[in-house]
Design an enzyme around this catalytic site. Structure first.
Site, mmCIF file in Angstrom:
data_model
loop_
_atom_site.group_PDB
_atom_site.id
_atom_site.type_symbol
_atom_site.label_atom_id
_atom_site.label_comp_id
_atom_site.label_asym_id
_atom_site.label_seq_id
_atom_site.Cartn_x
_atom_site.Cartn_y
_atom_site.Cartn_z
ATOM 1 N N GLU A 52 3.419 -30.886 12.313
ATOM 2 C CA GLU A 52 2.759 -30.104 11.268
ATOM 3 C C GLU A 52 1.442 -29.520 11.760
ATOM 4 O OE1 GLU A 52 1.509 -32.432 7.875
ATOM 5 O OE2 GLU A 52 0.242 -30.804 7.143
ATOM 6 N N ASP A 65 1.563 -35.221 8.301
ATOM 7 C CA ASP A 65 0.584 -36.152 7.736
ATOM 8 C C ASP A 65 1.283 -37.114 6.787
ATOM 9 O OD1 ASP A 65 -1.462 -34.924 9.028
ATOM 10 O OD2 ASP A 65 -2.178 -33.790 7.281
ATOM 11 N N TYR A 78 0.820 -1.223 0.000
ATOM 12 C CA TYR A 78 0.000 0.000 0.000
ATOM 13 C C TYR A 78 0.848 1.265 0.000
ATOM 14 C CZ TYR A 78 -4.386 -2.457 0.532
ATOM 15 O OH TYR A 78 -5.476 -3.233 0.294
#
Ligand code: ADP
Ligand code: MG
Lengths: 434, 530
Positions: free
Chosen positions: A203, A255, A102
């Site tokens: 994780e 996982d 910005y």
């Protein structure tokens, strides 16, 4: 009032920017066209360093000349970004990359040669200004954290660890049910005292919390970290520093699916888009503790596959020694498997092909229809750091069973099982992938 | 069955043209007024520029009758004037002219002004009025006359003279005809406009019946070199000419006669030709038989070692005059002209000149350039499609090869001058396809168009360079500001910023080859907006 360490970091960053910009101004005042010499940040210039075991930026250099029509805008953007970061540093501010977007976005209006009034923006989307930040990091060879640019805090840590952050001393063993959120500028952290034997990175945030409340880290002398999904830069840098400075081994628990494996590889070798940061962010010694396909299925599936001579030959060519791996028994029973295992989607399969290459999929997938679905990935050879016997076996089982499993499933079998059997046992027998 | 009885008689030339006036361009009242102005103006111009006088021509058209469409057309010039004893025949005898000599001029048949007089006679019945004087004359002569159609003889109605108070020379011709001015007007204006393009050295004024003044002032002081009367070239002659030559000569031998009557004819050439024709050079011209004359003319025509016809009889406009005219007419972005070297066809010399104008106010050619055709300085306005110039423009030139794509603001001017323009038909509005001429026109157009191509490709390159400069220059202020913010304190910031801007401006200008001012301009425009 910024802390002492913060101020010192600011001054260092200001100097770095000033020095490199001064050399540009010198070029200009000599009447030379100003040129930014920047290492190329392209996929083609990203290489896997076998010795360092990480993804690094290659040797290619790009000369960004202001008077080159195709480079002029990028040149301007790079300097504009440097000036807003410089300004923020001087004013004791902590912009985020969105703030920088910005702050730098404004329109340049001018009259063309044919007298038309034209207006264009310094940049349009944040994607553009983010790219400029990366260019600037590479150009100045500093990380954005060194420039006091903040990002969202995602990573958390608990354990027998005392740190100094800013002017405060914090004991990370006294966080109650909560945890210390790893600050976006991990290089400003000072490690005061550590009493642990290893770092366990989980994780999933939920599993991290369960292990924390269970008292896992205290019982097993661990520093417990979570990246809450894809690791951000701060978490990776924190883990790297802690492991470097106290010689602590790092184990990743993710996982059992291609995404989980990739998260591990980002910790270990770095990411492709941020390869220039690997030297400071990657932890090449990190090990994958689980969840492995062999933890779920054992290795009988794989043995069956390599009974076929051709299959065995192909896999041996990819990863020599793959057929001589130690046999493994599963942690899950037949019925547990059918309860916990999730069916892999086409996307998972494609991702897996990216990791180990198409040939492994071709050998290990039985279902013809499934094979057809990933035909378009034919020709991919996989990442070099995944073409090891262990990973080849893991992914072969994945392709054959078309199954995946979340860590939460292991916790469902019983938190006790996860904390007191699965993790400690694997650690003690060395059942990890390096 | 009774046989139809044939009646035989001869008509005078005056009677012939009186009856078949459309052949000479007087088909209807609109065409008639246009043709009248042309004939008078062209005579005025022949009396001036052919003799090296910068033309001052004034045309006045006014309504001459309250109820009927009668117009009085008066054309005044500052030309050589006409001797008073010649005036009656010049204006009252069809096929009487001073231009039957070998020298480029507009008129050539001795017909033009007589057609005007005849047309006036048959529509309004009013006689032509002529006022004229030559330089050095002490008096100005005045005539009012008409034509006896049957006899082809002038009838002087009034004649007089008065003393000159100043050294005026020139001619004022005034006729009253029936005409359709409103329909003729745009053609007349077009004719003047086109004439002015090739005559920037002339002052031309026209006063219309609506009291409008159309004025083309003189803008150049150079004149085309006047044509010089020459002897005919042996290849451009014919048996008839040879016949009248041998009958009316004082020369004792045919050899002498040939040497003195033709150009490119020396003693050696004459002897060789006479030998081929089997004629003794010492023979008396008037005693040659018809057969001998025939073999002589054949020998003259087939002999192929002549020097080409002299171009001294021609008066090309010259490149500067064409460019000046095009500049005034179209204020073009690019203009050029070429005067080709003299060439010849069938023993007639000719010169092709081509002008080109591009951009600016140049009119847009939709699928080919706008073509302005001229023959001996006369603009050709009709029958464009059948003209060889149009054919060359359409068929012989691949405009694509010259970076020109249509529609394009492009005018091609072609001027053919010759002692004998090969007109198609009697209309004198379109030029025939003579191979030698076609080739010259093509080469001329290619030559000027090559120049335009070079200009255009340079322009494209410059444009590209400027685009490039612009693509970089627009970022100079932001780059300078960024560097100044980093390297200067608050109070020196602006000084450093300005210094970097001026340095970068120079660097970009040098790199792109674009002017400093241009880059300054872009930078300033950004500063102004900020
Ligand atoms: N304005 C004029 N000034 C001088 N001579 C003129 C003028 N108008 C006509 N004449 C003379 O009258 C002759 C006849 O003119 P015209 O019938 O138009 O025939 P042409 O122009 O073909 O010779 C010209 O050859 C010229 O000698
Ligand atoms: Mg005439």
């Amino acid at each position: 009032m910024p802390s002492q360490i913060d101020l010192a970091a600011r001054n260092k960053a200001l100097d770095i920017i000033k020095n490199s910009m001064r050399s540009l101004v010198e070029q200009i005042s000599r009447g030379e066209k100003p040129i930014l010499v920047i290492p190329k940040r392209t996929l083609a210039n990203t290489i896997y360093d076998l010795r360092k075991k990480m993804l690094l930026l290659g040797p290619e250099i790009q000369h960004r000349s202001f008077t080159d029509v195709n480079e002029a805008k990028k040149f301007m953007q790079t300097l504009l970004m440097a000036s807003i970061i410089f300004d923020a540093l001087r004013n004791n501010e902590y912009p985020t990359i969105r703030d920088l977007y910005y702050r730098g976005k404004h329109s340049i209006s001018y009259k063309t040669i044919d007298g038309k009034h034209v207006s264009e923006n310094t940049w349009e989307e944040q994607r553009e200004s983010d790219g400029v930040i990366r260019d600037l990091e590479v150009y100045l060879s500093v990380l954005r954290e060194d420039l006091l640019i903040l990002s969202k805090e995602k990573g958390k840590v608990v354990g027998n660890l005392v740190i100094r952050s800013g002017d405060d001393t914090i004991d990370l063993s006294k966080m109650g049910h909560g945890a210390y959120a790893i600050e976006p500028t991990p290089d400003l952290i000072e490690f005061v005292d550590v009493d642990a034997e290893y770092i366990l990175v989980v994780e999933k945030d939920a599993v991290f919390q369960q292990l924390h409340r269970y008292g896992f880290w205290r019982k097993y002398k661990a520093i417990l970290v979570t990246s809450a999904g894809q690791p951000d830069r701060a978490t990776r840098r924190f883990v790297r520093r802690l492991s470097d400075e106290y010689k602590l081994p790092v184990y990743i628990l993710a996982d059992s699916d291609p995404y989980g494996y990739y998260i591990y590889s980002v910790f270990k070798t770095g990411s492709i888009t941020l390869s220039y940061e690997s030297e400071r962010l990657a932890t090449p010694s990190a090990k994958f503790i689980g969840v492995m396909m062999t933890d779920i299925f054992g290795d009988s599936v794989f043995r069956k596959i390599i009974k076929d001579k051709d299959a065995r030959k192909t896999l041996e060519e990819i990863a020599p020694g793959v057929s001589e791996l130690k046999p493994k028994n599963p942690y899950l029973s037949e019925s547990e498997r059918s309860n916990f295992v999730i069916k892999a989607k086409t996307k998972d399969l494609e991702r897996a092909v990216e990791l180990v290459g198409y040939k492994v999929a071709d050998v290990c997938i039985e279902d013809k229809d499934v094979k057809n679905k990933i035909k378009k990935k034919e020709g991919l050879t996989g990442y070099p750091w995944f073409s090891t016997p262990e990973w080849t076996r893991e992914l072969c089982i994945f392709f054959n069973t078309l199954s995946k499993l979340e860590i939460e499933a292991m916790a469902s079998k019983g938190l006790k099982f996860l904390a007191d059997k699965y993790i400690p046992e694997k650690l003690s027998i060395g059942d990890w992938i390096d | 069955m009774s046989e139809l009885k044939e009646v035989y008689r001869a008509v005078s030339p005056a009677e012939f043209f009186y009856k078949y006036r459309e052949i000479a361009g007087f088909a209807n009242p609109a065409r008639a007024i246009y043709q009248t102005i042309r004939e008078l103006v062209e005579n005025a111009l022949d009396a001036t520029d052919v003799h090296g006088i910068p033309p001052d021509v004034k045309i006045t058209i006014r309504k001459a009758d309250e109820t009927q469409d009668f117009y009085q057309v008066t054309v005044e010039d500052n030309g050589i004037g006409i001797p008073p004893n010649i005036v009656p025949n010049a204006f009252g005898k069809v096929l009487f002219s001073s231009k039957y000599v070998l020298r480029q001029s507009r008129g050539m048949y001795g017909l033009g002004v007589k057609m005007v007089v005849l047309y006036a006679q048959m529509t309004t019945g009013r006689p032509v009025e002529v006022i004229t004087s030559k330089s050095g004359y002490k008096r100005i002569y005045y005539f009012k006359l008409r034509i006896d159609v049957n006899k082809n003889e002038p009838v002087v109605i009034e004649a007089g003279s008065w003393r000159k108070t100043r050294d005026w020379h020139g001619t004022i011709v005034s006729v009253t005809i029936e005409g359709d001015w409103s329909r003729a007007k745009s053609r007349v204006l077009e004719y003047l406009h086109r004439t002015a393009i090739v005559l920037p050295y002339a002052n031309i004024v026209m006063l219309t019946p609506e009291n409008e003044i159309v004025y083309y002032p003189r803008i150049v002081n150079t004149m085309p070199r006047p044509p010089v009367e020459t002897r005919p070239h042996p290849q451009g002659t014919d048996l008839e000419f040879l016949n009248s030559l041998v009958k009316n000569t004082d020369f004792k031998t045919i050899e002498e006669l040939l040497i003195h009557s033709f150009q490119s004819m020396g003693e050696v050439t004459a002897k060789q030709i006479l030998q081929v024709a089997g004629i003794n050079p010492e023979r008396k011209p008037s005693e040659l038989s018809d057969n001998e004359l025939l073999s002589l003319i054949n020998a003259m025509k087939t002999y192929d070692k002549y020097k080409p016809p002299s171009s001294r009889a021609l008066s090309p406009l010259g490149e500067e005059i064409i460019k000046a005219g095009l500049r005034r007419a179209f204020n073009p972005e690019y203009v050029d002209a070429v005067s080709r070297r003299p060439s010849a066809y069938s023993g007639h010399p000719f010169v092709v000149e081509v002008g080109i104008a591009y951009g600016g106010n140049t009119p847009i050619g939709e699928d080919k350039p706008i073509v302005l055709r001229y023959a001996n300085k006369i603009p050709l306005l009709y029958d464009e499609a059948t003209d060889v110039i149009t054919e060359v423009v359409k068929e012989d030139i691949s405009w694509d090869n010259y970076m020109i794509s249509f529609p394009s603001p492009l005018v091609i001017l072609v001027h053919v001058c010759s002692t004998k323009i090969p007109f198609k038909g009697v209309g004198k509005e379109s030029i025939a396809d003579i191979p030698e001429l076609r080739k010259e026109i093509k080469l001329g157009i290619m030559e000027v168009t090559r120049g335009l191509k070079q200009y255009l490709s340079k322009k494209v390159k410059e444009e590209e360079a400027r685009r490039k400069a612009e693509a970089v220059a627009k970022y100079i202020p932001e780059v300078a500001r960024s560097l100044a913010v980093i390297l200067a304190d608050e109070n020196e910031l602006n000084t450093l910023r300005k210094e970097i801007i001026s340095k970068l401006t120079t660097i970009v200008a040098k790199k792109t080859g674009v002017s400093l001012d241009l880059i300054h301009g872009i930078v300033k425009s950004i500063e102004a907006e900020a």
